[in-house]
Design an enzyme around this catalytic site. Structure first.
Site, short mmCIF file in Angstrom:
data_model
loop_
_atom_site.label_atom_id
_atom_site.label_comp_id
_atom_site.label_asym_id
_atom_site.label_seq_id
_atom_site.Cartn_x
_atom_site.Cartn_y
_atom_site.Cartn_z
N HIS A 166 74.72 77.01 91.27
CA HIS A 166 74.46 76.85 89.81
C HIS A 166 73.03 77.33 89.58
O HIS A 166 72.67 78.30 88.96
CB HIS A 166 75.03 75.53 89.31
N HIS A 226 73.01 68.99 87.89
CA HIS A 226 74.12 68.96 86.71
C HIS A 226 75.44 68.57 87.41
O HIS A 226 76.51 68.73 86.88
CB HIS A 226 74.22 70.53 86.17
S1 FES Z 1 71.82 73.19 89.92
FE1 FES Z 1 73.51 72.14 90.84
S2 FES Z 1 74.86 71.64 89.29
FE2 FES Z 1 73.16 72.87 88.27
#
Ligand code: FES
Ligand code: SF4
Lengths: 517, 174
Positions: free
Chosen positions: B103, B122
């Site tokens: 992500h 997140h």
């Molecule tokens: S960086 Fe891993 S969930 Fe956003």
């Protein structure tokens, strides 16, 4: 489009002279910002900062949250009408106040979902289908348009505008928005003049939350900043980690974790501040509950796991408890509301024991929720509570009463029009809403109900939605549609070898008895 | 629809199932066909062939923290004890993944009880037993999987990475 596994081990980076544009996410109404880069295929930026449009040093590992990493899903190659091919990268905008470089699993795939002839997005329906001999078979646009237009015209002439009903998407955002919505309105409202209109996920041509409008509330009366400032956030029937993800992650989560404390103290001096508490009203234990607990600690998360369909009892009981304890906002009630006596005589008489039995919620949970929503922080300062709801509250046969009871709770506690407060939906999709006026009455006609009763319209035009998936009384509606369309299909089958004229006549004859898609 | 586009169509369907992008969507036969296709992916990057560890040093479901293809790219190697998707070794149970979240680069933590990598930023979750499939979260790709092989002596080597490592334009830095 990926199966979320691209397998690639490199992406092209935009060169320093790539074209670039700012845009907004085409999915949900949170409105995250994106940067689009476009440059000719065969060209690539280099890894050094001056060699690429992101000004990033790709000869080194980028730190977390760098906001300049291009995942494989953010890249695609498009072919323009003249055959020229371009690289496209759609990157979350780290300078956008909404998402700050963050993106959801939807927004992160803007590159993937672009049309490309050599990728799965090439699987598209490109020609219209007509029923022939019991099957839907591809045909030309010309034939389909003539066929459709002649039947619509014949209905219009014989039975008038309301013989044509429609249920159309009103999504804005990617690939249409204003233009789509305007064309739909122009055709059905100005051209045909039908009142038999409904929007993709509801049975009539109205707001999804018209009880809020009736109470005098604007559709989205709170800003994301209010989520950073609130003392308590209430989520009802909403799983915001998975939908409206960035509103939750970038604006609510930092308040739950205490990250916005300095901002709260600076913006609202003279009152006490703490990391926000959150009440989540949802029959399911959702990802949102789990994430909230991880961030805020279980003691600051109250999950009211109510039984289905018991929102009204719960919300009115909260109002009653708050009023009995004297935690309501008397000044707000006096200066900003009317009909309080009526509200008292109705909502505030909700039997609390009955509510506990109906909802399955415990008495101490109910009291705790009332405290978190309205127990003043001090003699001089009320709690700031932001109440947000979505489909779990909106969608049900008691849509109007559901929304009315949550709006009443917000009015009773004065949680409107002040920093850190508000009461509204989280919001749906991007709209780009612009249409000529709906020619019907207010409240509008429940089109699905008309269809179920077998009355009225001869034609039901469905575009960009699943009418049965988005209605309140699905099964009777489905059966009614099935029965009435099959009459037309039979009529068409009976003349499958015939001319266009024969087919149109067959449909019109069938329409005396049924509905045509 | 051609065979190829039919497969693509299924892929598309699987992803459009949205949050439920968890491996159960594709029937098994389709899944293994997909897998074969993906692993024949050709790369032009000069991956080093690095010895990571000997199989005798591995404990079941215990994460071994290493780096590959260079010291700035943390990976975790795990032996599960039961055969899993794309596992290597005599029991087909050894896998290794990038430890950077796809992500926004959060530093993932492997949890033995879930068999998954969890992101503290997140809260994305990637299943190490399903080739790094994202179970929930906002990432748009599975966790990059390190390509492994084992020789007669039980030495385990890394020789490539499937999927783009967070924070890089190419898995092997320029
Ligand atoms: S960086 Fe891993 S969930 Fe956003
Ligand atoms: S939350 Fe996701 S879908 Fe909504 S605007 Fe942001 S990136 Fe787009």
């Amino acid at each position: 489009m990926s199966m979320i596994s691209h397998g690639e081990d490199r992406v092209p980076i935009p060169p320093a002279d790539a074209q670039h544009y700012s845009t907004v996410c085409s999915y949900c109404i949170v409105g995250c910002g994106y940067k689009v880069y476009k440059w000719p295929l065969g060209k690539e930026g280099g890894p050094k900062p001056h060699q690429n449009a992101l000004n990033a040093d790709f000869s080194k590992q980028q730190p977390q949250r760098s906001g300049n990493w291009i995942s494989s899903a953010m890249h695609n190659v498009i072919t323009e009408r003249n055959g020229t091919r371009f690289n496209i990268v759609v990157l979350p905008d780290r300078n956008c106040a909404v998402n700050k470089g963050n993106h959801s699993v939807r927004g992160g795939t803007h590159g993937d979902v672009l049309y490309a002839p050599d990728r799965p997005t090439a699987d598209r329906l490109t020609s219209p289908f007509l029923y022939r001999g019991g099957h839907q078979l591809p045909t030309t646009w010309e034939e389909a348009l003539t066929f459709g237009a002649r039947i619509i015209k014949a209905c219009l002439d014989t039975w008038g505008p309301d013989s044509i009903a429609m249920k159309c998407f009103d999504h804005g955002g990617g690939g249409g928005g204003f233009e789509n919505n305007w064309a739909v309105g122009k055709f059905f409202f100005t051209g045909i003049g039908t009142q038999m209109a409904s929007i993709h996920n509801r049975p009539a041509y109205n707001s999804e939350v018209f009880a809020a409008g009736d109470a005098g509330l604007a559709s989205l009366p709170a800003s994301y900043m209010d989520a950073q400032l609130a003392d308590t956030i209430v989520l009802i029937g909403a799983n915001s980690y998975e939908t409206q993800s960035i509103y939750f992650l970038e604006h609510m989560v930092p308040n739950l974790s205490g990250e916005t404390l300095a901002f709260k103290n600076a913006t609202l001096p003279g009152e006490s501040h703490a990391p926000a508490k959150i009440i989540i009203i949802d029959p399911r234990r959702t990802a949102t509950v789990a994430v909230a607990e991880a961030v805020a600690g279980k003691a600051n998360v109250l999950h009211l796991q109510i039984n289905n369909g018991t929102d009204i009892a719960l919300l009115n009981s909260l109002s009653r408890l708050i009023h009995e304890r004297g935690w309501h906002d008397q000044e707000f009630i006096e200066t900003r509301t009317d009909n309080f006596e009526e509200f008292k005589a109705k909502n505030l008489l909700q039997d609390l024991d009955h509510t506990l039995r109906l909802t399955g919620v415990l008495g101490e949970q109910l009291l705790m929720a009332a405290e978190w929503i309205a127990k003043p922080k001090s003699d001089t300062h009320r709690r700031r509570t932001l109440i947000l709801y979505e489909k779990g509250l909106i969608w049900g046969l008691k849509n109007y009463e559901n929304i009315a009871s949550v709006v009443d709770l917000a009015l009773l506690t004065g949680n409107l029009g002040k920093p850190g407060t508000g009461c509204s939906r989280l919001g749906g999709h991007q709209e780009g809403y612009s249409r000529p006026r709906y020619p019907g009455t207010r409240p509008p006609i429940n089109v699905d109900d008309v269809a179920i009763k077998g009355e009225g319209s001869k034609i039901f035009w469905v575009a960009g939605c699943n009418p049965v998936g988005g209605t309140l009384n699905a099964q009777p509606f489905r059966l009614s549609l099935e029965r009435r369309t099959s009459i037309v299909n039979q009529a068409l089958n009976s003349v499958s070898g015939g001319s266009e004229e024969d087919r149109i006549q067959a449909v019109l004859t069938a329409l005396e008895k049924g509905v045509f898609f | 629809m051609s065979d190829l586009s039919r497969r693509h169509f299924l892929k598309l369907g699987a992803c459009l199932a949205g949050g439920a992008c968890a491996g159960t969507v594709l029937p098994m036969a389709e899944a293994s066909q997909e897998a074969k296709e993906a692993s024949t992916l050709t790369t032009t990057l000069p991956y080093p062939r690095l010895k990571l560890v000997n199989i005798s040093e591995l404990e079941i479901r215990h994460e071994m923290r290493l780096t590959y293809p260079d010291v700035d790219s943390p990976i975790s190697l795990i032996k599960f004890g039961t055969r899993i998707l794309h596992g290597i070794g005599p029991e087909g149970d050894i896998v290794a993944f990038s430890r950077y979240c796809t992500h926004m680069g959060g530093h993932l933590q492997f949890k033995a009880d879930t068999g998954a990598f969890h992101c503290p930023l997140h809260f994305a979750m990637f299943d190490a037993q399903k080739s790094g499939l994202m179970v929930i979260g906002q990432a748009t790709d599975n966790l990059p999987q390190v390509e492994l092989e084992m020789d007669d002596r039980g030495d385990i080597y890394a020789f490539g990475v499937k999927g783009l490592i967070y924070g890089r334009q190419a898995n092997v830095l320029a």
